[in-house]
Design a protein around this motif. Sequence first.
Motif, mmCIF file in Angstrom:
data_model
loop_
_atom_site.group_PDB
_atom_site.id
_atom_site.type_symbol
_atom_site.label_atom_id
_atom_site.label_comp_id
_atom_site.label_asym_id
_atom_site.label_seq_id
_atom_site.Cartn_x
_atom_site.Cartn_y
_atom_site.Cartn_z
ATOM 1 N N UNK A 10 0.973 -1.303 -0.097
ATOM 2 C CA UNK A 10 0.037 -0.060 0.074
ATOM 3 C C UNK A 10 0.646 1.465 -0.042
ATOM 4 N N UNK A 11 2.221 1.079 0.204
ATOM 5 C CA UNK A 11 3.066 2.259 0.205
ATOM 6 C C UNK A 11 3.507 2.688 -1.153
ATOM 7 N N UNK A 12 2.940 1.950 -2.260
ATOM 8 C CA UNK A 12 3.299 2.303 -3.475
ATOM 9 C C UNK A 12 3.303 4.023 -3.907
ATOM 10 N N UNK A 13 4.596 4.416 -4.200
ATOM 11 C CA UNK A 13 4.823 6.070 -4.170
ATOM 12 C C UNK A 13 4.854 6.662 -3.221
ATOM 13 N N UNK A 14 4.950 6.010 -1.941
ATOM 14 C CA UNK A 14 4.929 6.670 -0.801
ATOM 15 C C UNK A 14 6.558 6.893 -0.062
ATOM 16 N N UNK A 15 7.310 6.049 -0.732
ATOM 17 C CA UNK A 15 8.642 6.322 -0.001
ATOM 18 C C UNK A 15 9.186 7.789 -0.825
ATOM 19 N N UNK A 16 8.994 7.777 -1.975
ATOM 20 C CA UNK A 16 9.478 9.157 -2.718
ATOM 21 C C UNK A 16 8.610 10.418 -2.073
#
Length: 385
Positions: free
Chosen positions: A259-265
């Motif tokens: 669910x963290x897709x895109x969340x690290x950046x």
Amino acid sequence: MSEGSIAADGVIDTQTCRTVRVDLGERSYDIVIGDGLIAESGARIAALFPGSRVAIVIDETVAKHHLPAFEASLEAVGLEHETFTVKPGEGSKSFPVFQDLCDRLLAARFERGDVVAALGGGVIGDLAGFVAGVVRRGMPFVQVPTTLLAQVDSSVGGKTSINTRHGKNLIGIFNQPALVLADTKVLDTLTPRDFRAGYAEIAKYGLLDDPDFFAWLEENWSGIFEGGPARIKAVAHSCEAKARVVAMDEREDGVRALLNLGHTFGHALERGVGYDGALLVHGEGVAIGTVLAHRFSAEQGLCSEADAERVEQHLAKVGLPTHMSDIPGQLPGIPELMRYIAQDKKVSRGALTFILTRGIGRSFIEKDVDRDAVEGFLERSGDKA
Ligand SMILES: NC(=O)c1ccc[n+]([C@@H]2O[C@H](COP(=O)([O-])OP(=O)(O)OC[C@H]3O[C@@H](n4cnc5c(N)ncnc54)[C@H](O)[C@@H]3O)[C@@H](O)[C@H]2O)c1
């Protein structure tokens, strides 16, 4: 998912109401989704907690728009209530506000069998859920999410928290609500910017593992913004996706990290602007981060440039930022952004973990991603941006 019609007590809408079950054994609960649900919230809460008092936690903005309707629905079924208002914005997810709320609930003599109702966006849900989890060692709570982001993401799954000077969401507990009531009509009072920010999380569910949903979004996104059946479908579909993942991995030991897709950046960019919502809100960071995750995957030879381009085109079309250069003001340099990325919660024994993709709807968890590759990619993205 059921399309509901329980009508005898006037509680549940008929055609337009949907229920998604979050299956967590004795902590299972329903997410009910539909236009105008706020008018039924009193009856639904009374059905679960007859005779209880309701502590409404809300921010000033939401109170102005939606508190009277919520209070009226409680009064219609004879539920006593008291309202606890906080300032809008991320600043309310803090130790001082948390402490003050706990004190005020105790001063108002709320008991263990009473109910906390979180009526608001993700800030209110995270704060009130944490308060409910610890006052008198735990009171039941109900999420009544009023932002698109809260309806499709933060109100579901039981993560509750406040921020500290060390970072976001670092103090909190897993605490599942007893019920989620997502009134899709209340979203009409959101600013277009806040609405769009929530849309980034809806797109994420298509990009994770559901290419048909992403294709549907490409065709139907404007209906979601307008309201009505397309909006209800998108919220329900997103909640179903999140409920599935949460049921598999409640405490994020594995697959929930997807669910963290895109969340690290995205988180690194949010930190880069000092969490200044005037420059970048969470969903906007996720939108840029999602494009970066696809572009990085393409650069690594994992997914096609065409898929990365398709993701960027769609998010740009709905009006979301897709490049680092879309963020107003000055971002810190790439070395600083890399330091933020190295503090991501998915970092394990120093190794970077990213959600990468093999194409639309084919995301996966990649452990031990090469730092130099990420840094070089960000340098190049900065140039392009
Ligand atoms: N717990 C989780 O799993 C999870 C997941 C994602 C995000 N979050 C958290 O959610 C928070 C962000 O949530 P958010 O984007 O909902 O922010 P928010 O709660 O700050 O709401 C955004 C703004 O919209 C206003 N608002 C809310 N509902 C409104 C309505 N119906 N009409 C008009 N204005 C309205 C609020 O007053 C606020 O100014 C962050 O703190 C983030 O960490 C938590």
